[in-house]
Design a protein around this motif. Sequence first.
Motif, mmCIF file in Angstrom:
data_model
loop_
_atom_site.group_PDB
_atom_site.id
_atom_site.type_symbol
_atom_site.label_atom_id
_atom_site.label_comp_id
_atom_site.label_asym_id
_atom_site.label_seq_id
_atom_site.Cartn_x
_atom_site.Cartn_y
_atom_site.Cartn_z
ATOM 1 N N TYR A 9 -51.622 23.183 21.799
ATOM 2 C CA TYR A 9 -52.494 23.167 20.622
ATOM 3 C C TYR A 9 -52.149 21.998 19.705
ATOM 4 N N ALA A 10 -50.858 21.772 19.493
ATOM 5 C CA ALA A 10 -50.426 20.669 18.624
ATOM 6 C C ALA A 10 -50.846 19.321 19.178
ATOM 7 N N LEU A 11 -51.004 19.238 20.501
ATOM 8 C CA LEU A 11 -51.335 17.963 21.141
ATOM 9 C C LEU A 11 -52.815 17.829 21.480
ATOM 10 N N GLY A 12 -53.650 18.674 20.855
ATOM 11 C CA GLY A 12 -55.082 18.446 20.967
ATOM 12 C C GLY A 12 -55.891 19.477 21.724
ATOM 13 N N GLU A 13 -55.248 20.490 22.287
ATOM 14 C CA GLU A 13 -56.020 21.507 23.006
ATOM 15 C C GLU A 13 -56.731 22.438 22.020
ATOM 16 N N ARG A 14 -57.805 23.068 22.478
ATOM 17 C CA ARG A 14 -58.580 23.963 21.615
ATOM 18 C C ARG A 14 -57.799 25.238 21.323
ATOM 19 N N LEU A 15 -57.965 25.756 20.103
ATOM 20 C CA LEU A 15 -57.293 26.990 19.693
ATOM 21 C C LEU A 15 -58.214 28.182 19.922
ATOM 22 N N LYS B 37 -54.169 33.887 7.342
ATOM 23 C CA LYS B 37 -53.147 32.906 6.991
ATOM 24 C C LYS B 37 -53.296 31.661 7.866
ATOM 25 N N PRO B 38 -52.786 30.522 7.390
ATOM 26 C CA PRO B 38 -52.855 29.294 8.198
ATOM 27 C C PRO B 38 -52.012 29.420 9.462
ATOM 28 N N CYS B 39 -52.538 28.867 10.536
ATOM 29 C CA CYS B 39 -51.798 28.794 11.798
ATOM 30 C C CYS B 39 -51.374 27.332 11.986
ATOM 31 N N ASP C 125 -37.605 3.723 11.810
ATOM 32 C CA ASP C 125 -37.620 5.175 11.979
ATOM 33 C C ASP C 125 -38.590 5.550 13.100
ATOM 34 N N PRO C 126 -38.151 5.409 14.363
ATOM 35 C CA PRO C 126 -39.038 5.676 15.504
ATOM 36 C C PRO C 126 -39.218 7.172 15.764
ATOM 37 N N VAL C 127 -39.729 7.885 14.775
ATOM 38 C CA VAL C 127 -39.935 9.325 14.906
ATOM 39 C C VAL C 127 -41.407 9.624 14.647
ATOM 40 N N LEU C 128 -41.969 10.479 15.469
ATOM 41 C CA LEU C 128 -43.359 10.865 15.336
ATOM 42 C C LEU C 128 -43.414 12.356 14.998
ATOM 43 N N ILE C 129 -44.080 12.686 13.894
ATOM 44 C CA ILE C 129 -44.244 14.083 13.499
ATOM 45 C C ILE C 129 -45.726 14.428 13.595
ATOM 46 N N ILE C 130 -46.040 15.306 14.514
ATOM 47 C CA ILE C 130 -47.417 15.730 14.731
ATOM 48 C C ILE C 130 -47.583 17.141 14.182
ATOM 49 N N SER C 131 -48.556 17.312 13.299
ATOM 50 C CA SER C 131 -48.785 18.622 12.677
ATOM 51 C C SER C 131 -50.258 18.985 12.798
ATOM 52 N N ARG C 132 -50.505 20.208 13.237
ATOM 53 C CA ARG C 132 -51.882 20.684 13.363
ATOM 54 C C ARG C 132 -51.989 22.073 12.761
ATOM 55 N N THR C 133 -52.949 22.237 11.853
ATOM 56 C CA THR C 133 -53.080 23.491 11.124
ATOM 57 C C THR C 133 -54.520 23.979 11.162
ATOM 58 N N CYS C 134 -54.695 25.261 11.481
ATOM 59 C CA CYS C 134 -55.989 25.921 11.382
ATOM 60 C C CYS C 134 -55.941 26.801 10.138
ATOM 61 N N LEU C 135 -56.902 26.605 9.215
ATOM 62 C CA LEU C 135 -56.836 27.262 7.914
ATOM 63 C C LEU C 135 -57.522 28.623 7.877
ATOM 64 N N GLY C 136 -58.017 29.078 9.007
ATOM 65 C CA GLY C 136 -58.588 30.424 9.052
ATOM 66 C C GLY C 136 -60.082 30.464 8.886
ATOM 67 N N ASP C 137 -60.688 29.454 8.241
ATOM 68 C CA ASP C 137 -62.140 29.409 8.089
ATOM 69 C C ASP C 137 -62.730 28.321 8.969
ATOM 70 N N LYS D 159 -56.579 20.773 9.946
ATOM 71 C CA LYS D 159 -55.925 19.551 9.490
ATOM 72 C C LYS D 159 -55.056 19.018 10.628
ATOM 73 N N ASN D 160 -55.304 17.793 11.026
ATOM 74 C CA ASN D 160 -54.536 17.164 12.096
ATOM 75 C C ASN D 160 -53.866 15.924 11.523
ATOM 76 N N ARG D 161 -52.554 15.867 11.604
ATOM 77 C CA ARG D 161 -51.841 14.741 11.005
ATOM 78 C C ARG D 161 -50.780 14.201 11.970
ATOM 79 N N ILE D 162 -50.621 12.885 11.911
ATOM 80 C CA ILE D 162 -49.544 12.215 12.631
ATOM 81 C C ILE D 162 -48.800 11.352 11.634
ATOM 82 N N ASN D 163 -47.558 11.703 11.378
ATOM 83 C CA ASN D 163 -46.747 11.024 10.358
ATOM 84 C C ASN D 163 -47.493 10.898 9.036
ATOM 85 N N GLY D 164 -48.222 11.970 8.678
ATOM 86 C CA GLY D 164 -48.927 12.014 7.409
ATOM 87 C C GLY D 164 -50.333 11.462 7.441
#
Length: 226
Positions: A44-50, A60-62, A89-101, A105-110
């Motif tokens: 899911y974090a890497l782009g698959e459908r939830l 609540k947010p997932c 800083d060769p670090v990648l932070i991938i964040s994916r959030t489903c807000l329930g409605d 929000k899909n973010r990569i290093n902000g």
Amino acid sequence: MISQLTIQNFGLIDRLTVNFCENLNIFTGETGAGKSILIDALRYALGERLNTAQVRDPGKPCTVEIVIDLSDEFLKESSILEEYICDDDPVLIISRTCLGDKRAKNRINGFNVTVSQLKEIGDRLVDFHGPHDHQMLLSEDSHIGILDRLSGPDELKNEYTQKYDTCKQLQKKLNDLHSLSENRERELDMLGHQIKELEQVPLEEDAYEKLSRDLGRVNNAEKLHE
């Protein structure tokens, strides 16, 4: 490599953070222990459908967040990652959030990204192997990269790339010169044709005066007609 995985409100997991070591990491357990939930969260974090059934509490947010160490030079030099990372800083932070409605929000290093961008990067970073999974080994687009990693021709590859780019620039200049030459030939041909037409026109003074009178009569006739 993935150094950390954080899951919140996904499947049976309320909140969980898993830290991975630099070497081999293995999850074991009986069927139903929850191993597949970690893989599904990673997908899911890497782009698959939830699937809505995967959200523990719909109110609540997932959220799934992964931290990836890009110390591998091959990954750091990837064109699709260069805008998100820096050498310090060769670090990648991938964040994916489903807000329930159904908002997400899909973010990569902000940076906000689309799902398609996320999936493209996810396919490059993580390869899932299974009976029905997409495997990078079967993707023709990745074959050259895999070969380069195995053979390690960095110096030779860089030299070739520089010479290839120079060759392309010279070829473009040559094409531009050919185009200018063709345009010049067409213009000379047109001018030559116009000169021949002018040469066929009598330039005697009597002929000029006759043409002027004829033109005057035509103009007067047009005015009377109006």
